[in-house]
Design a protein around this motif. Structure first.
Motif, mmCIF file in Angstrom:
data_model
loop_
_atom_site.group_PDB
_atom_site.id
_atom_site.type_symbol
_atom_site.label_atom_id
_atom_site.label_comp_id
_atom_site.label_asym_id
_atom_site.label_seq_id
_atom_site.Cartn_x
_atom_site.Cartn_y
_atom_site.Cartn_z
ATOM 1 N N PHE A 169 -0.406 7.834 8.884
ATOM 2 C CA PHE A 169 -0.205 7.094 7.643
ATOM 3 C C PHE A 169 0.164 5.662 8.016
ATOM 4 C CE2 PHE A 169 1.729 5.601 3.776
ATOM 5 C CZ PHE A 169 1.088 6.297 2.757
ATOM 6 N N LYS A 170 -0.486 4.687 7.345
ATOM 7 C CA LYS A 170 -0.340 3.294 7.751
ATOM 8 C C LYS A 170 0.135 2.411 6.602
ATOM 9 C CE LYS A 170 -3.809 3.754 11.382
ATOM 10 N NZ LYS A 170 -5.089 3.288 11.951
ATOM 11 N N PHE A 171 1.139 1.577 6.915
ATOM 12 C CA PHE A 171 1.667 0.569 5.994
ATOM 13 C C PHE A 171 1.243 -0.824 6.475
ATOM 14 C CE2 PHE A 171 4.695 4.007 5.298
ATOM 15 C CZ PHE A 171 5.101 3.867 3.972
ATOM 16 N N GLY A 172 1.038 -1.733 5.536
ATOM 17 C CA GLY A 172 0.769 -3.118 5.892
ATOM 18 C C GLY A 172 1.317 -4.075 4.842
ATOM 19 N N LEU A 188 -0.840 2.403 2.415
ATOM 20 C CA LEU A 188 -0.031 1.657 1.456
ATOM 21 C C LEU A 188 0.002 0.195 1.892
ATOM 22 C CD1 LEU A 188 3.147 3.709 0.388
ATOM 23 C CD2 LEU A 188 1.504 2.560 -1.124
ATOM 24 N N GLY A 189 -0.533 -0.675 1.068
ATOM 25 C CA GLY A 189 -0.549 -2.101 1.371
ATOM 26 C C GLY A 189 0.214 -2.879 0.320
ATOM 27 N N PHE A 190 0.874 -3.965 0.751
ATOM 28 C CA PHE A 190 1.763 -4.716 -0.140
ATOM 29 C C PHE A 190 1.458 -6.214 -0.090
ATOM 30 C CE2 PHE A 190 3.951 -0.876 1.222
ATOM 31 C CZ PHE A 190 4.389 -0.343 0.015
ATOM 32 N N ARG A 206 2.614 -6.449 -5.280
ATOM 33 C CA ARG A 206 1.397 -5.789 -5.749
ATOM 34 C C ARG A 206 1.104 -4.683 -4.740
ATOM 35 N NH1 ARG A 206 -4.896 -7.225 -6.551
ATOM 36 N NH2 ARG A 206 -5.018 -6.760 -8.776
ATOM 37 N N VAL A 207 0.873 -3.472 -5.204
ATOM 38 C CA VAL A 207 0.761 -2.318 -4.308
ATOM 39 C C VAL A 207 -0.654 -1.769 -4.344
ATOM 40 C CG1 VAL A 207 1.659 -0.034 -3.735
ATOM 41 C CG2 VAL A 207 3.180 -1.767 -4.733
ATOM 42 N N VAL A 208 -1.203 -1.582 -3.141
ATOM 43 C CA VAL A 208 -2.541 -1.020 -2.981
ATOM 44 C C VAL A 208 -2.396 0.319 -2.260
ATOM 45 C CG1 VAL A 208 -4.873 -1.416 -2.118
ATOM 46 C CG2 VAL A 208 -3.450 -3.360 -2.791
ATOM 47 N N LEU A 209 -2.971 1.363 -2.830
ATOM 48 C CA LEU A 209 -2.803 2.730 -2.332
ATOM 49 C C LEU A 209 -4.142 3.333 -1.919
ATOM 50 C CD1 LEU A 209 -0.894 5.292 -2.065
ATOM 51 C CD2 LEU A 209 -1.617 5.846 -4.401
ATOM 52 N N GLY A 210 -4.138 4.009 -0.766
ATOM 53 C CA GLY A 210 -5.280 4.848 -0.412
ATOM 54 C C GLY A 210 -6.445 4.148 0.242
ATOM 55 N N GLY A 211 -6.198 2.989 0.861
ATOM 56 C CA GLY A 211 -7.245 2.386 1.662
ATOM 57 C C GLY A 211 -7.267 3.010 3.046
#
Length: 702
Positions: A169-172, A188-190, A206-211
């Motif tokens: 699982f990756k965060f950025g 999960l990208g922010f 702003r949250v981006v999920l599932g890339g």
């Protein structure tokens, strides 16, 4: 293997290192299975190489940040345990190669002396939390995202909810709407946001999920336009709990979060995330904005400005590799590191030469380079001269000439082709034939040795990944060419499309055709992905099709880049996704271990952790009994429901209610001491029932 002991100030790290050494001994003695040990070492950043008997060790640098002392420590480690090289990765880690497994505990202990870890750098865990390297100095940033990335790293490191995920699982965190950390390609990208409410400034994301990238890259979904900063950790925990329970576990090719959204639909996934709210450890989490202070600028201005021998080369370098910071009078210096590899002797010479001219901090960039901060204008010639002496003063950082690549067949089990030599050849093409493109940062070339996108080819304007073709009864090293990807900004992005596959040795001609066509026929200011859409995929397929003709192959084209012998495809078993463990005895052993952890957490007052360890014990024990009946369940929720069907409803196991009702009390109750005590007591009773049942079955069958 020599017995190893360590004395560290952090007792948790010390215990982990000693435990790793103990498990290595048990593995050597044959008392731990191969699969079980593989899972354990991957979670400690120890990854099997293509070459048998040696390991790659991935060193986890949260958001790519390292002090000079830490970088020197890592260089010393590479000299003593590896091959005197530092490999900078696209997730801002450092990798060292050809390490003996038996020496990894000692290596880890020496890293820990300077607060560097390898914990959870690989395996089915939260991987390194990335962030824009320019965070804190970016003129376009609403605020510095570094403390938020650090809080995410710290909160989920060793957290029981993400120790055995179905996949990584990756965060950025990007520093601005330019999205230089590729938020759209993360689980999960922010993107940072600021709003004013009743005259008070509020921070959020702003949250981006599932890339995700991999063999089937996908852009993420915007799920929050403004998530308040104190909800960053609670929301992330809810997402991870959902992934742990509902994510695929048998088919690892479908086990990333993006496939959970594909399977259930975005609305249902959002509902499941919201359902976890009751159970999460904290409902609000205050981020310490001072946790990652900016490094101090150099104390003094150089007495005199150094001369440079090649003034024109210096001016090009300054235009392409130096940026003005938001702090007046200071500059950021980007170092282009070809293929992400820097020999340790060069790293030491670099740090010695620039000390006192930049701040005491280095950041690894997402395109495998380095960033230096707080250089004064007067120091730039000095920094250039140092870089020139060690061979790292090439211009064109993050331009067409800065080709991103993974290690490929140099060391990786999954590598199909030599991506590093291909990158070097393509960079030479740009410098020799398209020198003006060193100024173009809107067109990117990225290469991976296989389809798994470690080199980010899936989001490149021109992406290439290793493959193979068959011709006249022989195997030809090949390259799959993908076009039209890229960052759009603000969390939006494009995934590149597969266009055609050509022999690897024809990639230079393919790139030459693409660049010549783009430069000749695009309109002013027309970016490559827009040009790709205008011309259509078929236009580029027809353009490149002659290069795919296999009737006119030369003998040289049967040899991969960087090799002299005829190509032979040799793909090992990849470990970047961890492993799937299906051994009944191993699962029961793990269940007992998790029960011990639950009791330990409860005694320490960590009630949420105790509850989750107990929940994990239930799942492991249930999976063991299901496997004993030949039932393979693909998710935790499927294990829970299959256990009800095959054990509870059949009367083989007696419970007051259904198994699902018992386990899912976890997201219906606050993690209080009272609930933890009750949940743990029930878990102990369940384990004892399962252990007794298994013991009777063993005695009967024995």
């Amino acid at each position: 293997m020599q017995s190893f002991r360590t004395e560290l100030e952090n007792p948790v790290v010390e215990k982990e290192i000693i435990e790793l050494e103990r498990k290595i001994r048990a593995y050597r003695a044959g008392t731990i299975s191969e699969d079980k040990f593989k899972s354990l070492r991957l979670a400690r950043g120890i990854y099997g190489q293509r070459q048998p008997g040696v390991q790659m060790v991935r060193i986890k640098l949260p958001f790519g940040k390292a002090t000079f002392k830490q970088l020197l420590r890592i260089s010393d480690i590479s000299d003593e345990y590896a091959i005197r090289n530092l490999h900078f990765t696209t997730r801002q880690d450092i990798q060292i190669h050809f390490v003996s497994l038996d020496r990894t505990p000692e290596l880890w202990a020496k890293l820990a002396e300077d607060d560097v870890t390898i914990r959870e750098a690989c395996g089915n865990t939260v991987r390194n939390v990335t962030a824009s390297p320019q965070a804190g100095i970016d003129p376009e940033e609403p605020f510095d995202v570094s403390p938020y990335a650090h809080a995410t790293f710290a909160y989920f490191l060793r957290n029981p909810i993400c120790q055995e995920l179905g996949r990584k699982f990756k965060f950025g965190f990007s520093s601005s709407s330019r999205d230089t950390a590729f938020a759209f390609g993360q689980d999960l990208g922010f993107i940072p946001r600021v709003r004013t409410v009743n005259g008070i400034e509020e921070r959020g994301f702003r949250v981006v999920l599932g890339g995700g990238l991999g063999a089937q890259p996908m852009a993420g979904h915007v799920v929050h336009e403004f998530l308040p900063e104190d909800q960053l950790i609670p929301y992330s925990e809810s997402v991870l709990r959902t992934f742990d329970r509902y994510g695929e576990r048998n088919n690892r090719n479908k086990a990333r979060f993006k496939y959970l959204i594909q399977k259930l639909g975005l609305d249902e996934v959002k509902r499941l995330i919201a359902e976890e709210w009751t159970a999460i450890k904290v409902k609000t989490f205050a981020i310490d904005r001072d946790a990652v202070p900016l490094p101090a600028p150099p104390e003094s201005v150089p007495a005199e400005v150094e001369e440079v021998t090649d003034r024109r080369a210096y001016e090009i370098w300054e235009k392409t590799n130096v940026w003005e910071q938001k702090q007046t009078g200071f500059y950021a210096v980007y170092i282009k590191v070809p293929t992400g590899d820097m020999p340790t002797e060069k790293a030491r010479e670099l740090l010695a030469g620039i000390r006192g001219h930049v701040a005491d901090e280095v950041r690894v960039t997402q395109n495998q380079g380095l960033l230096l901060k707080f250089a004064r204008k007067e120091s730039l010639p000095r920094i250039y001269n140092v870089l020139s002496r060690i061979g790292f003063a090439k211009p064109g950082f993050d331009s067409v000439a800065d080709v991103t690549t993974c290690p490929g067949t140099d060391t990786c089990n999954l590598g199909i082709s030599n991506s590093t030599e291909m990158a070097r050849v393509l960079e030479s093409l740009i410098y020799e034939e398209y020198e003006d493109l060193v100024y173009d940062r809107d067109l990117k070339i990225k290469i991976s040795g296989c389809m798994n996108s470690c080199g980010q080819h899936g989001i490149a304007h021109i992406g290439i990944h290793g493959s193979s073709l068959k011709a006249v009864g022989r195997v030809v090293p090949a390259a799959q060419i993908m076009l039209g990807g890229g960052v759009l900004g603000d969390g939006d992005g494009r995934v590149a499309e597969r266009v055609i596959k050509v022999p690897s040795k024809r990639v230079v001609n393919a790139v030459r055709l693409l660049l010549d066509d783009y430069l000749a026929n695009s309109t002013p200011e027309e970016r490559f992905h827009v040009y790709f859409d205008r011309q259509t995929k078929d236009y580029f397929y027809r353009m490149l099709k002659p290069l795919a003709d296999l009737t006119n192959l030369t003998e040289e084209e049967f040899v991969d880049w960087g090799h002299q012998e005829t190509y032979q495809q040799a793909i090992g078993v990849g470990e970047c996704a961890g492993v799937v463990i299906d051994l009944v005895s191993v699962l029961l052993f793990e269940a007992e271990e998790k029960l011990d952890w639950a009791n330990e957490s409860y005694r320490a007052g960590a009630y949420a952790d105790a509850i989750y360890h107990a929940y994990s014990m239930y799942v492991s024990a249930a999976k063991a009994l299901l496997l004993d009946k030949g039932i393979h369940s693909s998710t935790q929720i499927a294990i829970i429901r299959d256990f009800d069907t095959n054990f509870v409803e059949s009367g083989e196991i007696t419970l007051p209610n259904s198994f699902e009702e018992k386990l899912l009390e976890i997201n219906k109750n606050e993690p209080t001491e009272a609930f933890a005590r009750q949940y743990l007591a029930d878990a102990i009773d369940f384990y004892q029932t399962i252990a007794a049942k298994k013991a009777v079955a063993t005695a009967v069958n024995g």
